[in-house]
Design an enzyme around this catalytic site. Structure first.
Site, short mmCIF file in Angstrom:
data_model
loop_
_atom_site.label_atom_id
_atom_site.label_comp_id
_atom_site.label_asym_id
_atom_site.label_seq_id
_atom_site.Cartn_x
_atom_site.Cartn_y
_atom_site.Cartn_z
N HIS A 1 6.29 -9.52 34.90
CA HIS A 1 6.22 -10.82 34.22
C HIS A 1 7.64 -11.37 34.06
O HIS A 1 8.07 -11.77 32.97
CB HIS A 1 5.55 -10.67 32.85
CG HIS A 1 4.97 -11.96 32.33
ND1 HIS A 1 3.80 -12.49 32.79
CD2 HIS A 1 5.41 -12.82 31.38
CE1 HIS A 1 3.53 -13.61 32.15
NE2 HIS A 1 4.50 -13.84 31.30
N THR B 1 4.97 -16.07 36.77
CA THR B 1 5.28 -15.91 35.35
C THR B 1 5.32 -17.25 34.62
O THR B 1 6.07 -18.16 34.99
CB THR B 1 6.66 -15.23 35.20
OG1 THR B 1 6.66 -14.00 35.92
CG2 THR B 1 7.00 -14.99 33.75
N GLU B 2 4.49 -17.37 33.58
CA GLU B 2 4.46 -18.57 32.75
C GLU B 2 4.28 -19.85 33.57
O GLU B 2 4.78 -20.91 33.21
CB GLU B 2 5.74 -18.67 31.91
CG GLU B 2 6.00 -17.43 31.06
CD GLU B 2 4.92 -17.18 30.03
OE1 GLU B 2 4.69 -18.05 29.18
OE2 GLU B 2 4.31 -16.08 30.06
N LEU B 3 3.59 -19.72 34.70
CA LEU B 3 3.34 -20.83 35.62
C LEU B 3 4.64 -21.49 36.12
O LEU B 3 4.67 -22.69 36.43
CB LEU B 3 2.42 -21.89 35.01
CG LEU B 3 0.93 -21.73 35.36
CD1 LEU B 3 0.37 -20.42 34.88
CD2 LEU B 3 0.11 -22.91 34.86
#
Length: 491
Positions: free
Chosen positions: A112, A149-151
């Protein structure tokens, strides 16, 4: 016009949080650096989230899947590791969901991480491949759709996803690149289909559900189903943190009942559910160009959640440089330190974004930065004993705040800090000449370089400059030349 397909996706992630009580002396007695660097509280937090969210929410989702609901899960490698270590029952429940014909498993970066922001693709690609293998090993599936990760998304990420064989990528439906177009359609970017998150409808659940000040409070399953049914387009992609259900919004808020009844209310209205792979079968209605990196974080929806201030930028540069150390010793620790949460905790934003950052971080941003740099510096020192040139490794390593060089003006005012020799060389080009002369006259540079960086060669070069006269003009050149020599020795 009724939306033809609604896609729900859930991000399941827990980081290895750094131990704020980390002490290098204690680390000497531990062979496993993961246990030395990362807090024992991670197990406690995981257990709390399991009890409040993962177990009850997944049991509800399984009931919904049996009744016709469809959804996708995106598991980080770090949450899977924690579940394997500390709560296998919950991991087994997630396996049941993954095996269901109405569920799909997405790919992301194993750690991530913010590796996609490094400016080169190799580490990013490696972490995606590691995640794909983990999903095969744990859930028995090879993901077909990618969620960074986190768009975090841009055109380069689209290219990498296509080359890795994915059929689609999730991205935030930010207005600035849509140019008036709706997020409720499939688009393409560099030859791969893009599924856009409807952030308004997603955040109605993720952020506004418990807000008594919201003009739509309380949000009920039937009300939300009405909204979905009335939303025009080919698809609506709802993507939220899974911890939304029971952890971010507690059971007492009604969030678990909302999750239980939402599929039924949607089906009563004729809404069809779809997995991301099924949505990706829709025809793309146009091409998008995302040259400016976007994400789903904060109101800015860019990378400022992780790179928005000098602390985050300093830590980012440091962990990126640390690849040279990780190649010699335990790259897993280096990758744990790339997890986006560490940088998120360093943010200093105000307003609504700041409130969200403060919710997730229990420490002051500078505390988060300081302990991060202490751990990274210790890791690099541990690596240095195995490297080609220990001298170069010590001289080039990252430094904690107490060992960094802090530039001052004659007045004593702060002028900037160097957390490595690289930082020092860069700052010499921008720090006022008066500040440089001040430190030269006091011998500050020589002392720092000799006793912290342990580079007597550079100290001798600076002293030679002082004997010859015009030190300031030659200092930048001498430091830069030595920095390059050390990096050649390291490689």
């Amino acid at each position: 016009m009724q939306t033809s397909e609604v896609c729900f996706a859930f991000e399941v992630h827990q980081p290895y949080r750094i131990d704020f009580q980390f002490n290098p002396e204690f680390a000497k007695r531990k062979r496993n650096l993961r246990d030395a660097y990362f807090a024992g509280i991670n197990r406690e937090i995981l257990q709390r989230v399991v009890e409040k969210c993962y177990m009850p929410a997944t049991q509800i989702v399984l009931e919904g899947l049996d009744a016709g609901f469809k959804c996708a899960f995106s598991f980080s490698g770090t949450v899977v590791e924690q579940l394997e270590r500390w709560n296998r029952d919950t991991l087994e429940l997630f396996r049941q969901a993954a095996e269901h014909k109405n569920a799909e498993i997405l790919a992301q970066t194993y750690y991530h991480s913010i590796a996609s922001l490094f400016g080169e693709r190799s580490e990013f690609e490696e972490q995606v491949k590691l995640h794909i293998q983990l999903m095969k090993d744990v859930f028995g599936v090879k993901p077909e759709v990618f969620e960074n990760t986190e768009l975090i998304f841009d055109s380069m990420i689209a290219t990498v996803a296509k080359e890795l064989g994915f059929k689609a990528v999730f991205a935030e439906g930010a207005e600035r690149f849509l140019e008036g177009r709706s997020p409720n359609y499939v688009y393409s970017c560099n030859g791969i289909k893009i599924l856009l998150r409807n952030y308004t409808l997603s955040d109605d659940i993720a952020f506004r559900f418990s807000s008594g000040e919201w003009d739509q409070y309380p949000l009920t399953a039937d009300k939300y189903a009405d909204w979905l049914a009335a939303t025009p387009g080919d698809c609506v992609n709802i993507f939220v943190d899974y911890e939304t259900f029971g952890e971010h919004h507690w059971k007492e808020s009604g969030i678990l009942d909302f999750l239980r009844w939402l599929p039924h209310e949607c089906m009563k209205r004729g809404i069809e559910f779809a997995t991301p792979s099924e949505v990706a079968e829709l025809q793309a209605v146009g091409e998008i160009d995302v040259s400016e990196t976007i994400s789903w974080a904060d109101v800015e929806k860019d990378t400022s959640a992780w790179l928005g201030n000098w602390m985050q930028s300093t830590a980012f540069r440091a962990v990126k440089r640390a690849k040279a150390y990780a190649e010699y010793y335990n790259p897993v620790i280096w990758r744990y330190l790339q997890t986006s949460d560490h940088f998120y905790y360093m943010a200093t934003k105000q307003g609504s974004s700041g409130e969200v950052h403060n919710y997730f971080s229990q420490h002051h941003p500078f505390e988060a930065f300081s302990i991060y740099m202490r751990v990274l510096s210790h890791y690099e020192e541990r690596c240095s004993s195995r490297m080609k040139s220990k001298q170069a490794a010590i001289a080039l390593r990252s430094l904690p705040p107490e060992k960094a060089f802090h530039f001052r003006h004659f007045s004593g005012d702060y002028a900037g800090s160097a957390y490595s020799l690289d930082d020092f060389a860069s700052l010499l080009r921008s720090i006022p000449v008066e500040s440089i002369r001040f430190h030269l006259e006091n011998g500050d540079f020589e002392r720092w370089i000799e006793y912290v960086l342990c580079d007597k060669r550079l100290v001798e070069e600076i002293r030679k400059l002082r004997r010859e006269g015009d030190v300031v003009d030659g200092l930048v050149e001498v430091v830069e030349k030595r920095r390059c020599e050390l990096w050649r020795l390291l490689k």
